[in-house]
Design a protein around this motif. Structure first.
Motif, PDB file in Angstrom:
ATOM      1  N   ARG A 181      10.821  -0.829  -1.842  1.00 52.32           N
ATOM      2  CA  ARG A 181      11.716  -1.180  -2.957  1.00 52.32           C
ATOM      3  C   ARG A 181      11.991  -2.680  -3.001  1.00 52.32           C
ATOM      4  NH1 ARG A 181      16.183   3.614  -2.441  1.00 52.32           N
ATOM      5  NH2 ARG A 181      15.091   5.140  -3.738  1.00 52.32           N
ATOM      6  N   ARG A 182      12.262  -3.261  -1.846  1.00 53.52           N
ATOM      7  CA  ARG A 182      12.571  -4.692  -1.786  1.00 53.52           C
ATOM      8  C   ARG A 182      11.372  -5.525  -2.245  1.00 53.52           C
ATOM      9  NH1 ARG A 182      14.955  -4.272   2.885  1.00 53.52           N
ATOM     10  NH2 ARG A 182      13.160  -4.851   4.124  1.00 53.52           N
ATOM     11  N   ARG A 183      10.178  -5.172  -1.794  1.00 52.34           N
ATOM     12  CA  ARG A 183       8.981  -5.945  -2.120  1.00 52.34           C
ATOM     13  C   ARG A 183       8.591  -5.798  -3.578  1.00 52.34           C
ATOM     14  NH1 ARG A 183      10.126  -9.293   0.055  1.00 52.34           N
ATOM     15  NH2 ARG A 183      11.112  -8.654   1.912  1.00 52.34           N
ATOM     16  N   ARG A 184       8.881  -4.667  -4.170  1.00 48.91           N
ATOM     17  CA  ARG A 184       8.473  -4.430  -5.556  1.00 48.91           C
ATOM     18  C   ARG A 184       9.595  -4.673  -6.537  1.00 48.91           C
ATOM     19  NH1 ARG A 184       4.835   0.890  -4.361  1.00 48.91           N
ATOM     20  NH2 ARG A 184       3.477  -0.179  -2.904  1.00 48.91           N
ATOM     21  N   GLU A 188       0.815  -1.219   0.000  1.00 50.28           N
ATOM     22  CA  GLU A 188       0.000   0.000   0.000  1.00 50.28           C
ATOM     23  C   GLU A 188       0.852   1.274   0.000  1.00 50.28           C
ATOM     24  OE1 GLU A 188      -2.392  -0.414   3.499  1.00 50.28           O
ATOM     25  OE2 GLU A 188      -3.873  -1.674   2.494  1.00 50.28           O
ATOM     26  N   ILE A 189       2.159   1.132   0.140  1.00 54.18           N
ATOM     27  CA  ILE A 189       3.036   2.300   0.236  1.00 54.18           C
ATOM     28  C   ILE A 189       3.313   2.849  -1.153  1.00 54.18           C
ATOM     29  CG2 ILE A 189       5.321   3.123   0.943  1.00 54.18           C
ATOM     30  CD1 ILE A 189       5.260   0.906   3.103  1.00 54.18           C
ATOM     31  N   ASP A 190       3.136   4.154  -1.310  1.00 56.48           N
ATOM     32  CA  ASP A 190       3.421   4.850  -2.563  1.00 56.48           C
ATOM     33  C   ASP A 190       4.922   5.125  -2.618  1.00 56.48           C
ATOM     34  OD1 ASP A 190       3.972   7.197  -4.246  1.00 56.48           O
ATOM     35  OD2 ASP A 190       1.800   7.291  -4.494  1.00 56.48           O
ATOM     36  N   LEU A 191       5.613   4.514  -3.579  1.00 55.23           N
ATOM     37  CA  LEU A 191       7.067   4.626  -3.679  1.00 55.23           C
ATOM     38  C   LEU A 191       7.522   6.077  -3.841  1.00 55.23           C
ATOM     39  CD1 LEU A 191       9.762   3.126  -3.753  1.00 55.23           C
ATOM     40  CD2 LEU A 191       9.450   2.846  -6.210  1.00 55.23           C
ATOM     41  N   ALA A 192       6.871   6.834  -4.690  1.00 56.04           N
ATOM     42  CA  ALA A 192       7.266   8.239  -4.916  1.00 56.04           C
ATOM     43  C   ALA A 192       7.107   9.057  -3.636  1.00 56.04           C
ATOM     44  CB  ALA A 192       6.451   8.840  -6.054  1.00 56.04           C
ATOM     45  N   ARG A 193       6.007   8.850  -2.922  1.00 56.37           N
ATOM     46  CA  ARG A 193       5.795   9.589  -1.668  1.00 56.37           C
ATOM     47  C   ARG A 193       6.819   9.182  -0.615  1.00 56.37           C
ATOM     48  NH1 ARG A 193       0.167   9.286   0.616  1.00 56.37           N
ATOM     49  NH2 ARG A 193       1.029  10.838   2.007  1.00 56.37           N
TER      50      ARG A 193
END
Length: 146
Positions: free
Chosen positions: A130-133, A86-91
């Motif tokens: 980053r690791r999860r995606r 659910e975490i927005d990478l850019a944010r």
């Protein structure tokens, strides 16, 4: 034989269900919990919390709190928590940049301890995401590691 896991914050229940294993960021390092684990209560540090059910593994980011293991029940009482997906990478990247800038440019009214804590939370969110995606290391950092 599974154990019961609850992950809760003051705002919501993130997860309730039976799991096979839990790994949590304890104050002295990662804690692995399997069914029939000895009773335990400890502080959580900001980090990645994950659980496994069969071949499925789910990942969360916690920013602190407590974990209580009693019998076959594991209760995570997190200060704040969210599913890694659910975490927005850019944010998350922006939050790290803002925290670093606040520390670098801090004025007399900036509490350094709070600023460092904010940076740590932001970095944990970014690293787990980053690791999860599979995003890995940003391009500018990859080139410097050659």
């Amino acid at each position: 034989m599974p154990m019961r896991l609850e992950i809760v914050t003051a705002e919501r229940v993130l997860f309730q269900g039976d799991v096979d294993a839990v790994v949590a960021p304890g104050i002295d390092g990662e804690i692995g919990i399997l069914p029939k684990h000895a009773a335990l209560m400890t502080v959580l540090q900001p980090g990645e919390l994950r659980y496994r059910t069969g071949d499925n593994e789910e990942h969360f980011v916690v920013t602190g709190g407590f974990i209580d293991v009693h019998g076959d029940k594991v209760s995570v009482l997190a200060d704040a928590a969210e599913r890694a997906d659910e975490i927005d990478l850019a944010r998350a990247e922006e939050a790290v940049s803002r925290a670093r800038q606040r520390i670098a440019e801090r004025q007399g009214d900036v509490d350094l301890e709070r600023a460092l804590h904010s940076l740590r939370r932001a970095q944990v969110r970014l690293n787990v995401t980053r690791r999860r995606r599979g995003a890995g290391v940003p391009q500018r950092e990859r080139g410097s590691q050659a």
